[in-house]
Design an enzyme around this catalytic site. Structure first.
Site, PDB file in Angstrom:
ATOM      1  N   ASP A 132       0.827  -1.195   0.000  1.00 23.57           N
ATOM      2  CA  ASP A 132       0.000   0.000   0.000  1.00 23.57           C
ATOM      3  C   ASP A 132       0.866   1.251   0.000  1.00 23.57           C
ATOM      4  O   ASP A 132       1.532   1.550   0.989  1.00 23.57           O
ATOM      5  CB  ASP A 132      -0.889  -0.045   1.251  1.00 23.57           C
ATOM      6  CG  ASP A 132      -1.916   1.067   1.271  1.00 23.57           C
ATOM      7  OD1 ASP A 132      -1.976   1.841   0.294  1.00 23.57           O
ATOM      8  OD2 ASP A 132      -2.649   1.171   2.265  1.00 23.57           O
ATOM      9  N   ASP A 334      -1.955   6.062  -6.153  1.00 22.52           N
ATOM     10  CA  ASP A 334      -2.217   5.130  -5.065  1.00 22.52           C
ATOM     11  C   ASP A 334      -2.266   3.701  -5.612  1.00 22.52           C
ATOM     12  O   ASP A 334      -2.947   3.437  -6.600  1.00 22.52           O
ATOM     13  CB  ASP A 334      -3.560   5.508  -4.417  1.00 22.52           C
ATOM     14  CG  ASP A 334      -3.889   4.658  -3.206  1.00 22.52           C
ATOM     15  OD1 ASP A 334      -2.967   4.087  -2.597  1.00 22.52           O
ATOM     16  OD2 ASP A 334      -5.079   4.560  -2.860  1.00 22.52           O
TER      17      ASP A 334
END
Ligand code: NAG
Length: 456
Positions: A132, A334
């Protein structure tokens, strides 16, 4: 209204993709993207290979637990909402109240995420974790599970059977660093530092803060990496063991391994289960053709990677969107958001141009947050317009075909972009649109790059 394979509409033909593998590919592509993709280690080097969880290299996940496409998109929206609440600067009372949830709490961990398998401890135990780029603390579930642990694929890690595990004391500087990495003040139990991190969808992990040897590849192991050993964990993590934080905070794996890799990493997300991608640390193997765009710390969200969109084109035609629309909102890249979110003004221009150029195909109902869908079930071939994103520094990203459409079977294939609710909300360049690119994070150099053809 089918187009022959050789005819190229709008400068871009999907012959190699849609025509030739339409039934093979799209019949299950939606489900594939709905499931966790696994990155696993290859025997040599710093590359960790990416394969789909139902691909030939990996088949132990229970299919029954796979979420539907609509569930993935709903989870994706919950993630985006919480990113926005983390980034909001106040003013709007609703937003201000959601921002009072501790700073970094907002993160939904949907199944549209990508995962990597790394080794924890000595002897090393393989643990598959979500990677992440939008969070910082790395944690895995640990025994004993004092309250609850969710079901995971591999055996739950036991620190007492690892010779390289040690606790972090409450009085250490590392313990206090948890506040910026998690948004929560750490607590203390028998002089051991206790972390807690919660995510926007009620998911959380709580446990001892420890140091452990983490084996990233067969040749690279790191001693004493700080991580959370979670004894009470709940949430939408699928069957993964935990999470690897790749944000900018000192607590992230990127920062903790900076001596060796110089805060430089890259990954490639594959277009389908038939191919492989990778996650790599260090500069080695970075393509010369990578185009870079500046990415520096933004005080609004210091752990995020901000980049600047300057324009979008559809079918080779630059959309007329005032540049202030992009510069006001700002954009982050992201690895965990599935669908790219644009300011509504920009999305509307993109949608209008796309619909015009796709007017020969029958439409289909909206799919969750995707409002521009087509029924290709009767088509023998399909051509879709090319979509390019332009970033600061003259970086031109020619989105791969797999990043333009998101399918729920052949009869519902949708434009894979969505609007934010407000032009002022930060835009997000999501993982669907990053597929097949070598995406390079040169954190120390203040830039993010895109190299076409990083993987298939
Ligand atoms: C870490 O601290 C906890 C709480 O004090 C303790 O139960 C555990 O045995 C410690 N582990 C190690 C390896 O010291």
């Amino acid at each position: 209204m089918s187009t022959s394979c050789s005819s190229i509409l709008f400068g871009f033909s999907l012959c190699g993709f849609l025509l030739c593998s339409l039934k093979l590919c799209y019949a299950f592509e939606g489900r594939e993207t709905a499931e966790t993709t696994l990155l696993h280690r290859v025997p040599n080097g710093k590359h960790m290979q990416v394969v789909h969880s139902h691909g030939p290299c990996f088949s132990s996940h229970g299919k029954s637990t796979a979420p539907t496409v609509a569930q993935v998109l709903a989870q994706d929206q919950s993630r985006v909402d919480t990113i926005h609440s983390r980034l909001s600067t106040g003013g709007d009372p609703l937003r201000a109240s959601s921002a009072t949830i501790p700073g970094k709490s907002g993160r939904s961990l949907g199944s549209g995420n990508y995962v990597v398998t790394v080794g924890f401890g000595t002897p090393k135990r393989d643990q598959t974790v979500i990677f992440d780029t939008g969070s910082d603390l790395t944690w895995i579930q640990c025994q004993p599970c004092v309250k609850s642990c969710y079901k995971q694929q591999e055996p739950i890690f036991n620190p007492s059977s690892s010779t390289s595990y040690s606790n972090v004391s409450c009085t250490s500087a590392q313990c206090s660093q948890l506040t910026s990495a998690t948004g929560n003040t750490p607590s203390c139990s028998s002089s051991t530092c206790v972390y807690g991190i919660q995510y926007g969808d009620q998911s959380y992990s709580v446990g001892f803060f420890g140091r452990e040897r983490i084996t990233l590849t067969s040749t690279d192991a790191y001693d004493n990496l700080l991580f959370g050993c979670g004894q009470n964990n709940r949430g939408l993590f699928g069957q993964v063991a935990g999470l690897m934080g790749l944000g900018r905070d000192p607590m992230s794996i990127v920062s903790q391994t900076s001596q060796k890799y110089g805060k430089f990493f890259s990954y490639c997300l594959p277009s389908s289960s038939a191919s492989a991608g990778y996650l790599a640390f260090g500069r080695e193997g970075t393509s010369d053709s990578v185009q870079y765009t500046p990415s520096s710390i933004n005080s609004q969200g210091p752990s995020f990677y901000f980049i600047g969109i300057t324009g979008i084109s559809v079918g080779g035609q630059k959309l007329s969107i005032p540049s202030s629309i992009f510069s006001n909102a700002g954009t982050i890249i992201d690895s965990g958001t599935v669908i790219t979110r644009l300011p509504p003004t920009a999305y509307s221009a993109l949608r209008t141009a796309f619909r015009q150029q796709m007017s020969s195909y029958p439409t289909a109902p909206a799919l969750s947050l995707l409002d521009t869908c087509y029924d290709f079930s009767q088509a023998t071939s399909v051509s879709i317009p090319k979509i390019n994103f332009y970033f600061s520094g003259n970086t031109n990203v020619d989105i791969d075909a797999s990043g333009i459409l998101y399918a729920n079977g052949l009869s519902q294939v949708c434009l894979a972009f969505a609007p934010n609710s407000n032009d002022g909300d930060v835009a997000i360049f999501g993982n669907t649109q990053q597929k097949t690119f070598q995406v390079v994070y040169d954190v120390a150099g203040g830039q993010v790059g895109f190299g076409a053809g990083g993987c298939k």
